[in-house]
Scaffold this active site. Structure first.
Site, PDB file in Angstrom:
ATOM      1  N   SER A  49       0.803  -1.229   0.000  1.00  0.00           N
ATOM      2  CA  SER A  49       0.000   0.000   0.000  1.00  0.00           C
ATOM      3  C   SER A  49       0.833   1.276   0.000  1.00  0.00           C
ATOM      4  O   SER A  49       0.324   2.337  -0.326  1.00  0.00           O
ATOM      5  CB  SER A  49      -0.957   0.014   1.194  1.00  0.00           C
ATOM      6  OG  SER A  49      -0.231   0.126   2.402  1.00  0.00           O
ATOM      7  N   HIS A  90       1.167   4.481   6.784  1.00  0.00           N
ATOM      8  CA  HIS A  90       0.569   5.304   5.738  1.00  0.00           C
ATOM      9  C   HIS A  90       0.972   6.761   5.904  1.00  0.00           C
ATOM     10  O   HIS A  90       1.517   7.155   6.931  1.00  0.00           O
ATOM     11  CB  HIS A  90      -0.955   5.174   5.731  1.00  0.00           C
ATOM     12  CG  HIS A  90      -1.434   3.917   5.063  1.00  0.00           C
ATOM     13  ND1 HIS A  90      -2.742   3.548   5.057  1.00  0.00           N
ATOM     14  CD2 HIS A  90      -0.775   2.947   4.375  1.00  0.00           C
ATOM     15  CE1 HIS A  90      -2.872   2.398   4.401  1.00  0.00           C
ATOM     16  NE2 HIS A  90      -1.684   2.017   3.987  1.00  0.00           N
ATOM     17  N   ASP A 115      -7.984   6.168   4.426  1.00  0.00           N
ATOM     18  CA  ASP A 115      -8.033   5.040   5.367  1.00  0.00           C
ATOM     19  C   ASP A 115      -9.278   4.976   6.245  1.00  0.00           C
ATOM     20  O   ASP A 115      -9.301   4.178   7.180  1.00  0.00           O
ATOM     21  CB  ASP A 115      -6.812   5.091   6.292  1.00  0.00           C
ATOM     22  CG  ASP A 115      -5.526   4.788   5.564  1.00  0.00           C
ATOM     23  OD1 ASP A 115      -5.582   4.335   4.410  1.00  0.00           O
ATOM     24  OD2 ASP A 115      -4.460   5.004   6.165  1.00  0.00           O
TER      25      ASP A 115
END
Length: 172
Positions: A49, A90, A115
Site C-alpha cells: 500500500s 501510511h 483510510d
C-alpha cells in the site's frame, strides 16, 4: 557428538548463554523503545500500500520523541487501530485543527481512497495518540524474513530447532 550433554555443568553453561542472548535482545529492544518513545520502534511493511515509497518487506525505524510537535501533512506515520493487532504504515494526507487533538486523515500512497475504512468503527480520523511513530529511516527488504515466518509457520519450527541444535552442540 552429544557428549557435551553428559557434563551437567557444560549443559548449564550453554543454557545460561542462550538465556543471556535472549535477555540481551529483549533489553536492546526495550532500550530502543525508551529512546524512541515508541512501543514498536522497528516495524516491517507487510503490504504494497505504500509503494513506491516503501516495498513489502522493508524494515522501518520509527521516532516518536516529539509528541508535542505538530504532525504535518505528507509525514509517513505508523498507527494502531483500536481492536486490531497489526500497525499500519501510511502517509498523512489531511489535517484538521492544531495541537494534540488535531484530526488526521491517512492514506497509502498506492491506495485509491483514504483510510477511513481501516479505522475503528465510529472513528473518522486519527489523533496524535493513535500514532506509534514517524518513519525516519528504513532498510529495504530486510524485514522479508518476518513475512516469510508469518506466512509459513513451519519455518519458525525449523529455525527454532536449528537454533536449539546449535546451542546444544556448541562447545566452549
Amino acid at each position: 557428538m552429544l557428549s557435551g550433554l553428559a557434563n551437567p555443568r557444560q549443559a548449564a553453561v550453554q543454557l545460561m548463554n542462550f538465556g543471556l542472548i535472549l535477555s540481551t535482545a529483549f533489553m536492546m529492544w526495550k532500550g530502543i523503545s525508551v529512546i524512541t518513545d515508541s512501543p514498536s520502534p522497528i516495524v516491517v511493511v507487510l503490504s504494497g500500500s505504500m509503494e513506491p515509497a516503501f516495498q513489502r518487506g522493508d524494515l522501518l525505524f520509527l521516532w516518536n520523541r516529539n509528541v508535542l510537535a505538530e504532525t504535518s501533512v505528507g509525514e509517513i506515520v505508523v498507527y494502531n487501530v483500536k481492536g486490531k493487532d497489526i500497525p499500519i504504515v501510511h502517509r498523512i494526507v489531511r489535517k484538521f485543527g492544531k495541537g494534540p487533538e488535531a484530526k488526521l486523515l491517512t492514506k497509502g500512497d498506492n491506495n485509491v481512497s483514504d483510510d477511513t475504512e481501516l479505522y475503528a468503527s465510529g472513528q473518522d480520523y486519527l489523533v496524535r495518540n493513535d500514532i506509534i511513530g514517524s518513519v525516519f529511516a528504513y532498510i529495504p527488504f530486510v524485514g522479508y524474513v518476518t513475512i516469510l515466518l508469518s506466512e509459513h509457520p513451519w519455518l519458525k519450527t525449523v529455525m527454532l530447532g536449528l537454533m536449539g541444535l546449535v546451542v546444544v552442540l556448541q562447545r566452549e
